[in-house]
Design an enzyme around this catalytic site. Structure first.
Site, PDB file in Angstrom:
ATOM      1  N   ARG A  79       0.842  -1.255   0.102  1.00 20.64           N
ATOM      2  CA  ARG A  79       0.167   0.132  -0.108  1.00 20.64           C
ATOM      3  C   ARG A  79       0.770   1.361   0.162  1.00 20.64           C
ATOM      4  NH1 ARG A  79      -5.505   1.802   0.893  1.00 20.64           N
ATOM      5  NH2 ARG A  79      -5.355   3.860   0.691  1.00 20.64           N
ATOM      6  N   GLY A  80       0.829   1.891  -1.168  1.00 23.83           N
ATOM      7  CA  GLY A  80       1.774   2.930  -1.444  1.00 23.83           C
ATOM      8  C   GLY A  80       1.803   4.050  -0.344  1.00 23.83           C
ATOM      9  N   VAL A  81       0.822   4.441   0.333  1.00 23.01           N
ATOM     10  CA  VAL A  81       0.706   5.504   1.226  1.00 23.01           C
ATOM     11  C   VAL A  81       1.291   5.191   2.721  1.00 23.01           C
ATOM     12  CG1 VAL A  81      -1.171   6.784   0.265  1.00 23.01           C
ATOM     13  CG2 VAL A  81      -1.622   5.113   2.088  1.00 23.01           C
ATOM     14  N   ASP A  82       1.396   3.815   2.913  1.00 22.00           N
ATOM     15  CA  ASP A  82       1.987   3.089   4.123  1.00 22.00           C
ATOM     16  C   ASP A  82       3.371   2.760   4.110  1.00 22.00           C
ATOM     17  OD1 ASP A  82      -0.717   3.508   4.996  1.00 22.00           O
ATOM     18  OD2 ASP A  82      -1.103   1.346   4.922  1.00 22.00           O
ATOM     19  N   THR A  83       3.763   2.285   2.805  1.00 16.46           N
ATOM     20  CA  THR A  83       5.076   1.741   2.959  1.00 16.46           C
ATOM     21  C   THR A  83       5.977   1.920   1.782  1.00 16.46           C
ATOM     22  OG1 THR A  83       4.092  -0.511   1.848  1.00 16.46           O
ATOM     23  CG2 THR A  83       4.243  -0.363   4.367  1.00 16.46           C
ATOM     24  N   LYS A  84       5.508   2.751   0.906  1.00 16.53           N
ATOM     25  CA  LYS A  84       6.322   2.954  -0.347  1.00 16.53           C
ATOM     26  C   LYS A  84       7.452   3.718  -0.513  1.00 16.53           C
ATOM     27  CE  LYS A  84       4.170   4.641  -4.037  1.00 16.53           C
ATOM     28  NZ  LYS A  84       3.492   5.206  -5.037  1.00 16.53           N
ATOM     29  N   GLY A 120       3.499   6.700 -19.522  1.00 20.84           N
ATOM     30  CA  GLY A 120       2.931   6.487 -20.892  1.00 20.84           C
ATOM     31  C   GLY A 120       3.060   4.959 -21.100  1.00 20.84           C
ATOM     32  N   GLU A 125      -4.000  -7.361  -6.786  1.00 20.43           N
ATOM     33  CA  GLU A 125      -2.620  -7.810  -6.959  1.00 20.43           C
ATOM     34  C   GLU A 125      -2.189  -9.148  -6.020  1.00 20.43           C
ATOM     35  OE1 GLU A 125       0.103  -4.696  -6.156  1.00 20.43           O
ATOM     36  OE2 GLU A 125      -0.692  -3.574  -8.063  1.00 20.43           O
TER      37      GLU A 125
END
Length: 191
Positions: free
Chosen positions: A39-44, A72, A106
């Protein structure tokens, strides 16, 4: 209806359905060894990025969405291709992980593809992972996502408590497990 209004009404499920199976079967993504689901907002910028960097330095080919995708490129084609081609999936679970349709999608794809999954539980216990009814997923998605979560929760995972451990500890431990898994798989492939 104007074009903007039409696009706004497309749900993630509809978008994925419209991709068509031919696009998904082609596998556009470059080959990768490890798909990092997070989850990008948590662990990116923490666990996911540091694990990616450690694997790159070890001459492995990890896939991390914001590091591998270029402007692209077709987002879902690349993600699905990377999942199909990877050997190992790392699922970085965090407190808000289950709020993301894309994370759950995913994860389900990784498990449905019979990939080895290495769960990392960051500031969350496996028993805390679940989908809330108000998230509004369609019945089939809800079934797939709950099934994938249950499969992942049954796997031996790495637990990380940010108030008691350092990022270095978790990244070192996770990368060692991933690398050992890849080496073992390569050894079996050569036999």
């Amino acid at each position: 209806m104007n074009r903007v209004a039409a696009v706004a009404k497309i749900t993630p499920r509809l978008f994925l359905a419209q991709l068509g199976s031919k696009q998904l079967q082609r596998g556009i993504a470059k080959p990768c060894d490890v798909f990092i689901n997070h989850r990008g907002v948590d662990t990116k910028k923490t666990v996911a990025a540091l694990l990616y960097d450690r694997l790159i330095r070890g001459n492995f080919r990890p896939f991390l969405d914001y590091r591998n995708l270029k402007p692209g490129e077709k987002l879902f084609d690349e993600l699905h291709g990377a999942i199909r081609q990877c050997k190992v999936g790392v699922a970085v679970f965090s407190p808000r992980y289950c709020e993301s349709y894309f994370c759950l999608h995913e994860l389900a794809m990784i498990i449905e593809s019979n990939k080895k999954v290495i769960p990392i539980f960051c500031d969350v216990n496996p028993s805390q992972l679940g989908i809330k009814e108000e998230d509004g997923y369609e019945t089939e998605d809800l079934r797939r996502f709950n099934w994938a979560l249950e499969q992942a929760k049954q796997l031996e995972g790495i637990k990380f408590n940010s108030s008691k451990q350092t990022l270095s500890d978790i990244v070192t431990r996770a990368s060692n497990i991933v690398i050992t898994s890849l080496v073992e798989m390569d050894g079996r492939d050569e036999q």
